[in-house]
Write an enzyme that holds these catalytic residues in place. Sequence first.
Site, PDB file in Angstrom:
ATOM      1  N   TYR A   1       6.764  -6.709 -18.945  1.00 17.33           N
ATOM      2  CA  TYR A   1       7.426  -6.891 -20.245  1.00 17.33           C
ATOM      3  C   TYR A   1       7.311  -8.318 -20.770  1.00 17.33           C
ATOM      4  CZ  TYR A   1      10.178  -2.880 -18.415  1.00 17.33           C
ATOM      5  OH  TYR A   1      10.604  -1.695 -17.874  1.00 17.33           O
TER       6      TYR A   1
ATOM      7  N   GLY B   1      23.300  -0.314 -17.984  1.00 18.91           N
ATOM      8  CA  GLY B   1      22.646  -0.573 -16.697  1.00 18.91           C
ATOM      9  C   GLY B   1      22.519  -2.071 -16.530  1.00 18.91           C
ATOM     10  N   ARG B   2      21.529  -2.616 -17.231  1.00 17.93           N
ATOM     11  CA  ARG B   2      21.210  -4.039 -17.136  1.00 17.93           C
ATOM     12  C   ARG B   2      22.437  -4.957 -17.262  1.00 17.93           C
ATOM     13  NH1 ARG B   2      16.354  -6.022 -18.728  1.00 17.93           N
ATOM     14  NH2 ARG B   2      16.015  -4.145 -19.942  1.00 17.93           N
TER      15      ARG B   2
ATOM     16  N   GLU C   1      26.398   4.074 -21.330  1.00 16.90           N
ATOM     17  CA  GLU C   1      25.577   4.086 -20.113  1.00 16.90           C
ATOM     18  C   GLU C   1      24.933   2.725 -19.878  1.00 16.90           C
ATOM     19  OE1 GLU C   1      22.672   6.887 -21.408  1.00 16.90           O
ATOM     20  OE2 GLU C   1      23.904   8.639 -21.056  1.00 16.90           O
TER      21      GLU C   1
ATOM     22  N   CYS D   1      -3.322 -10.058  -5.611  1.00 12.03           N
ATOM     23  CA  CYS D   1      -4.638 -10.302  -6.210  1.00 12.03           C
ATOM     24  C   CYS D   1      -4.711  -9.762  -7.626  1.00 12.03           C
ATOM     25  CB  CYS D   1      -5.709  -9.655  -5.351  1.00 12.03           C
ATOM     26  SG  CYS D   1      -5.637 -10.257  -3.683  1.00 12.03           S
TER      27      CYS D   1
END
Length: 425
Positions: free
Chosen positions: A317, A276-277, A274, A344
Amino acid sequence: MSTFDYQNGRLHAESVCLSDLADQVDTPFYCYSASALEHRYRRLAEAISASGTTIAYAVKANSNLAVVSLLGGLGSGADVVSEGELRRAMAAGIPADRILFSGVGKSVDELAFAIGEGIHQINIESETEFDRVLDLAQRAVRTVRIALRINPGIEAGGHDKISTGRKTDKFGISAGHALELYRRAEKHAFVEPVGLAMHIGSQISDVSAFAGAFDYLAEATDDMRRKGLTVSRLDLGGGLGVAYHDDEQELPLEDYGALLKSLALRTDAQLTIEPGRWLVAGAGVLVTRVNAIKQAGDRRFVIVDAAMNDLIRPTLYDAHHPVWPVDNHEDAALHPSTVAGPVCESGDILAFDAPLPGLAAGDLVTVGHAGAYGAVMSSGYNGRLLVPEVLVRGDDFAVVRRRPSHDEAMALESIPEWSSATAAA
Ligand SMILES: *Cc1c(COP(=O)(O)O)cnc(C)c1O
């Protein structure tokens, strides 16, 4: 293959000049390269082909319909973690029987929807969920294939917040507990336990972390089989690491492919991964315009029009993303420049001390490797509009998510009569 490259002194996505694109789409925006997505998918598919492993793209990394559809068209299945992602995967043309449902907190409604659609597999993460699925399958009178996600008790992943396979993480169940649930499922008329699943974390570039986890899974499989249970599928999760820094190592694909092959030989199970990245990170950039340059103590700030609400990875992160100017200032002196957004919050920083030439307000810069966990994690914080996403192929481009208007952004909200200022008067 270099997808984002300087041509005639300007950064391009394939053959599209990012500065021209910025004139048409307005900044900030995400830009993805279709060729890069294809290239990544094919490279991975090739590296794992000897093991017969199937790919289920982890939709959460980038759930834009155009991206999911492109990967689906190349043969990818999908790994989803919510009803919304399941609907997206199907809307992008991925058939339900190539979709896996993962996630630690699936609701009754989400499970019922997935079961109704007849998806490939539901990965069970707790006994509560297990009981729910048994009950829903019974009521739907439909066979539901499940895998039990086991937690191997392993440290892996590039950051504390993306490690998922430790004993104390909220994901998965112990192998002992899985055995017990598996037995119960085998007696059920409509639930078919087909195997085990795991996902130990994200951004893993050390193949030995996978080796340890796969060993653990193979042993759990052997143990269950010795006890008479049928284990025909193993879902190995994602987590394949990419290089955000020039000096960082990507997961060595050949070694990963070899591991999969030996796991396939050892277990004779149908393997699924699986990722993703790994598929999407490098295929996307965030394009943003410089608003102001300012000095604060000895720190030089480049304030841009993109912010933490558009790309939260650096804030959440401490992730590193490279920053590239759109205009190539060859030979120009580079200054350590901290790229910050207009939100801000002191944490609204996209990159610390990026080596950049002397930029001025109005110049464009891009934040690289932003195709994964970028647009999907964006919010409307500070009343900012969700940024558009653009897909490029060759010299063509398409806006695959447009920027909403402010009215659209407010359209889901309302002011109750009893709370308005006029009611109080
Ligand atoms: C997040 C996640 C993935 C994808 O992880 P990447 O690091 O993007 O490859 C795969 N499977 C599960 C269960 C996940 O939660």
